[in-house]
Scaffold this active site. Structure first.
Site, short mmCIF file in Angstrom:
data_model
loop_
_atom_site.label_atom_id
_atom_site.label_comp_id
_atom_site.label_asym_id
_atom_site.label_seq_id
_atom_site.Cartn_x
_atom_site.Cartn_y
_atom_site.Cartn_z
N GLU A 108 0.82 -1.22 0.00
CA GLU A 108 0.00 0.00 0.00
C GLU A 108 0.85 1.26 0.00
O GLU A 108 0.64 2.16 0.80
CB GLU A 108 -0.94 0.03 1.21
N ASP A 109 1.83 1.30 -0.89
CA ASP A 109 2.68 2.49 -1.07
C ASP A 109 3.63 2.76 0.06
O ASP A 109 4.22 3.84 0.11
CB ASP A 109 1.83 3.75 -1.28
#
Lengths: 100, 273, 668
Positions: free
Chosen positions: C283-284
């Site tokens: 998620e980044d």
């Protein structure tokens, strides 16, 4: 390091090792897996910031996990000895060649 | 176990090792990076700092200077017999820096540190620490200790330590059509087109990228790159704090120590139970 | 976007969210026109054959072209094309102002119009004039500029470059570059990358990115830390950040040099590998190398100014800078004043934590006038010291003692705090790939290559497919190539070093042409089955750092008006349990939890209501009971549990002369 025995069953052994990490556990695990008497051998570090690694070992048939574990560790000790000898030898050979 | 030294000089070492496995080599590599002790500045007492960079910035830079390490004379602070937080002359070495810029801007280099122990000096005297304009002054006392790479990167004794599997490059001349694409694409120039066949110039240089295999249009591939799982080419470059041989030797000692410690502890715990 | 935005407004630099498209930014070469006197223009046009509007006869009005200045009709002319070309020639010769632009429109029913614009506020862009298929800009002119003999104005004066506004652009034919010039072209672009604005010009290989990603980066470049000005030590900015080791990006764009960005860069070149790592970069999130951080990657310092003025009040009373004594009202406790020197100001290089007093000050009580009325001696001085914000800590960096406009002593203290990257700090590449540090991993656990190279940052491959930021890949390979050959790479939009050149150079320097390298696991020591894509990417540290945001409250201050918890981290506030969160609890049927959130933990209040009339009852001190003024003896007072905000609503309604009556029923 501080070794704690967490669980000890028939053919199973679970130990927790404090103040060590992948450096120790991985090389012991690989040495264990080479042994034919070992059914399962693994380790896990639940979270790098908090927990200590736990090594789990299960042997086949009648083999005692402790013996197998000790044998594996001894094998690695032999490797370090052999490495040192090989290195000293290689260094000697290199120095001899240099003087030639 | 077989070993051959390929390259060696004052700070670097390159070995060809056979008869061991990746887990063992990795354990050695990890110990070299994180557990072989070396000397580095740990505490800086700043008496005067009128330079443009703030105290903690200056201290950070001083801490990163590699110092020549004498493992035999000094103890790790946690193991030292003095058991004091401040340290004694067995676990701590002090360096002093006292510089002032007179009439023009000067660059203060690591060589200007004066050490109480002539053996514990910066590896290189040419590391720039700070620039001072006229009338700016720096006076500080730096205390160096033995430490491990796992605590802070300044105690890493090496600038590089890595290995690769020993490559085995084979050319199947029966299937090769001499298109030369694999020779072109190889970044390390391992292959060479000589006359009517493709030869292997230096397989040890191969990085195992297998670009040559990808580009070969033949099936089955005319060139094959595999590796020996039990042979390695290992190289390390020291920062100058310790000699590469000493680093290797210490790493082996530490690994030995761990294994021995484990067996003892284990035997003890077994007897307990 | 409108076609006239080309070269005038940046297509990518606009904020996300409510202001999207409303806040725009000028393109690099665009400039805004300044007015020219309309009269002067008129005096030029009339002699050229323009018949003033009232004087034109019917025939001219029908067949001739209408001439407009700034949108107002001034007359007619029989030969519009000649008028237009004469005007333009005069402008190029310098006889009329270069601010004037002329547009010639032939409308459908063959009635031509000429628009002469000389007003302010037009966005104009420079173009190189092309005559008969040959560009007016020749090598000798370039040489003159390089040697310094000529400046930009000389180019305009010598009719090599002219400024075109949106209307005149309708009459020209612009070639994109020198190779594309044909006899029909009238102008040629200076360079195609000037369509971008300042922030978008910092992005390397932007034409390979999905456009919104460039817009995100254009917004984030403004949040990146660097050295904002070299005299930051002498400045008293209320908050400022300074990056310790800024680096010029190794993959540069041509506009960066022009803008001066390379004098004050705001990021660092990092070795970036693209691989999922232990699940900590999902998620980044980003995985950082602990040793790199210890060597100084991403380190910054945060400065904050605290100020205090020693004001003077009526009656000769004034504030004083002094270490307050124990008896003073509002005395915090002796430990909080421990760092103060005898003049009441903290000592330099003192280590402070939240709550420590920086400037000790005592002030006379407020409203002393009212006390004088009653002849009661008012309370003594109170402590109004300035202290370090509760959640912050730092070292006193510098102290400025000066005078305010009114002549009062003014003390400003600057506190600095070193911010070493930690879990939660936000970083971003130049392609809209932002992320927070998810894990800091020791160097030995990191994947390593044969050369010993270990990544500084590990990015998750899942960040790539949906975002389509191929520019990051190209920057990575170009960065690797630049590092290997010792010369920076050019990532300027449309005129960058092409991927085929990059691949060839990588191969020449011993790297695989794919940009991937063989890596070994740092944990097991085995070779990874797949080769890992690794290169050098310029990463920026953004000023959203976790130590500025982390906040917790169990119980604390409440507002006076609503008796609800205060708002904001600086005031020790609570987080709002908003309407949508309330809906979620309702959806779960968690009635007790709702009550807990909205009453117990907020503004629960026991209100005494008269059942008879329904109004609020008040407590009579003398009678020691709750009474209802309206009902007197008929009153039946009962307590009700409500929120204080509701009681406030009732009172506000009462103040509007609306009578809110509460009908009570017995609790079930």
């Amino acid at each position: 390091m501080n070794v704690k025995i967490l669980n000890r069953k028939e053919n199973e052994l679970k130990i927790e090792i404090e103040n060590e990490g992948h450096t120790f556990c991985n090389v012991v695990q690989k040495a264990l897996l080479k042994d034919k008497k070992v059914d399962l051998a693994g380790y896990s570090i639940p979270h790098p910031l908090t927990a200590n690694p736990v090594i789990y070992l299960r042997t086949k048939n009648k083999s005692k996990p402790e013996t197998v574990l000790r044998k594996a560790v001894a094998k690695v000790q032999k490797d370090t000895k052999s490495f040192r000898a090989a290195f000293d030898n290689a260094l000697k050979v290199y120095k001899d060649q240099a003087t030639l | 176990m077989k070993m051959e030294i390929l390259e060696r000089d004052e700070n670097s070492l390159r070995l060809r090792i056979g008869g061991t496995n990746a887990a063992f080599m990795n354990a050695l590599r990890r110990i070299i990076l994180s557990e072989v002790p070396s000397m580095a500045v740990d505490d800086v007492v700043i008496i005067e700092n009128s330079s443009t960079i703030q105290d903690e910035f200056l201290a950070h830079r001083i801490g990163l200077m590699p110092l020549k390490t004498d493992l035999d004379t000094y103890n790790l602070p946690e193991n030292c017999i003095c058991k004091s937080e401040f340290g004694c002359n067995l676990c701590r070495a002090s360096l002093i820096l006292d510089v002032e810029a007179e009439d023009h801007t000067i660059t203060v280099y690591s060589g200007e540190f004066k050490s109480e122990n002539p053996a514990t000096i910066p590896v290189s005297g040419k590391i720039p620490i700070v620039k001072l304009a006229p009338e700016q002054k720096v006076r500080l006392e730096a205390y160096a200790r033995l430490g491990k790479g796992e605590d802070h990167a300044r105690w890493q004794p090496v600038s590089m330590c890595a290995y690769k599997f020993r490559p085995i490059v084979k050319v199947d001349s029966k299937h090769c059509d001499l298109c030369g694409a694999c020779v072109e694409i190889c970044p390390k120039n391992v292959l060479l087109k000589a006359g009517n066949k493709v030869e292997i110039k230096n397989s040890d240089n191969c990085t195992l990228c297998q670009d040559c295999m990808d580009i070969c249009k033949k099936t089955p591939k005319a060139v094959e790159v595999v590796w020996d799982e039990n042979s390695f080419i290992f190289s390390l470059e020291s920062t100058g704090a310790l000699s590469p041989e000493r680093i290797l030797s210490e790493a082996l000692n530490i690994l030995d120590g761990k294994l021995k410690d484990f067996l003892e502890q284990f035997a003890g715990k077994e007897n307990e139970k | 976007m409108h076609p006239t935005h080309w070269g005038r407004l940046c297509p990518n630099e606009t904020p996300e969210g409510s202001n999207c498209g409303l806040v725009k930014n000028l393109a690099l070469s665009a400039c805004i026109s300044v007015a020219v006197n309309v009269e002067k223009v008129r005096q030029v046009l009339y002699p050229m054959g323009v018949t003033p509007a009232p004087d034109s006869n019917r025939e001219l009005r029908l067949s001739g072209a209408k001439i407009f200045i700034n949108g107002s009709l001034i007359g007619h002319h029989p030969y519009p094309s000649e008028l237009v070309s004469e005007l333009r020639d005069r402008r190029r010769r310098g006889e009329i102002s270069s601010e004037i632009n002329v547009a010639h429109f032939k409308t459908m029913d063959r009635r031509e119009e000429i628009y002469v614009n000389c007003d302010e506020g037009r966005v104009r862009r420079p173009l190189i004039i092309v005559e008969k298929g040959v560009s007016m800009l020749q090598p000798e002119h370039v040489e003159k500029i390089r040697s310094g003999e000529w400046s930009w104005e000389d180019l305009v004066k010598n009719a090599i470059i002219e400024y075109i506004d949106a209307e005149e652009e309708e009459n020209i034919y612009v070639a994109l570059n020198l190779d594309a010039i044909s006899p029909k072209h009238t102008h040629v672009e200076l360079s195609s990358y000037t369509i971008l604005g300042i922030c978008a010009s910092l992005i390397p290989y932007p034409e390979h990115n999905q456009s919104p990603r460039n817009s995100y980066e254009a917004a984030m470049a403004k949040q990146a830390l660097g050295v904002y000005t070299t005299n930051f030590i002498y400045r008293v900015d209320s908050r400022s950040h300074v990056l310790h080791y800024p680096q010029i990006s190794i993959v540069k764009t041509k506009p960066m040099e022009i803008l001066g960005y390379n004098h004050r860069p705001s990021g660092q070149n990092c070795v970036v590998a693209i691989i999922s790592f232990e699940g900590y970069n999902m998620e980044d999130a980003l995985v950082f190398n602990k040793a790199s951080i210890e060597r100084g990657l991403g380190r910054s310092t945060f400065f904050r100014i605290y100020e205090a003025e020693s004001r003077q009040y009526l009656g000769g009373l004034k504030d004083r800078f002094i270490i307050p004594e124990a008896g003073i009202r509002g005395f915090r406790g002796e430990q909080y004043y421990r760092l103060l020197e005898s003049d009441g100001i903290v000592s330099l290089e003192a280590s402070t934590v939240g709550g420590d007093v920086l400037i000790g000050r005592i002030s006379p009580p407020r409203f002393l006038e009212e006390y004088k009325e009653f002849e009661v001696k008012g309370p003594s001085m109170r402590d109004t010291s300035v202290d370090v914000r509760q959640s912050e800590a730092g070292i006193v960096d510098d102290i400025f003692i000066t005078e305010s406009n009114e002549g009062n002593k003014l003390v400003k203290v600057r506190v600095r705090d070193q911010r070493i990257p930690e879990l939660g700090d936000k970083f971003a590449s130049r392609h809209g790939q932002k992320g927070v540090i998810g894990m800091i991993v020791p160097q030995e656990d990191m994947p390593f290559a044969e050369s010993g190279i270990v990544p500084d940052i590990i990015v998750n491959p899942h960040a790539i497919p949906s975002r389509m930021t191929i520019g990051q890949f190209l920057e990575s390979m170009a960065g690797k190539m630049a590092a290997a050959r010792g010369r920076s790479a050019d990532g300027t939009p449309f005129v960058n070093e092409k991927s085929s050149e990059i691949k060839q150079t990588l191969k020449d320097y011993g790297f695989s042409h794919t940009g991937r390298e063989v890596f070994y696991s740092g944990i097991t020591g085995e070779k990874f089955v797949a080769d890992i894509f690794v290169g050098i990417v310029y990463y920026q540290k953004l000023h959203h750092m976790v130590s500025d945001k982390v906040h917790a409250r169990a119980r604390g201050q409440v507002q006076m008006l609503t008796r609800q918890p205060t708002e904001g981290r600086a005031r020790g506030g609570g987080l709002r349990f908003g309407e949508m969160e309330r809906d979620c609890l309702i959806g779960h049927g968690a009635a007790m939890l709702l009550r807990d959130r909205l009453l117990e933990e907020s503004d629960k209040y026991l209100l005494y209501v008269c059942e008879n009339c329904g109004y609020i009852a008040y407590f009579d001190i003398k009678r020691r009971a709750y009474v209802c003024r309206i009902c007197e003896d008929d009153a039946q007072i009962s307590p009700v549990v409500i929120s204080y905000a509701f009681k406030l609503l009732l009172q506000e309604l009462m103040s509007l002369c609306v009578a809110p009556k509460l009908k009570l029923t017995e609790r079930a």
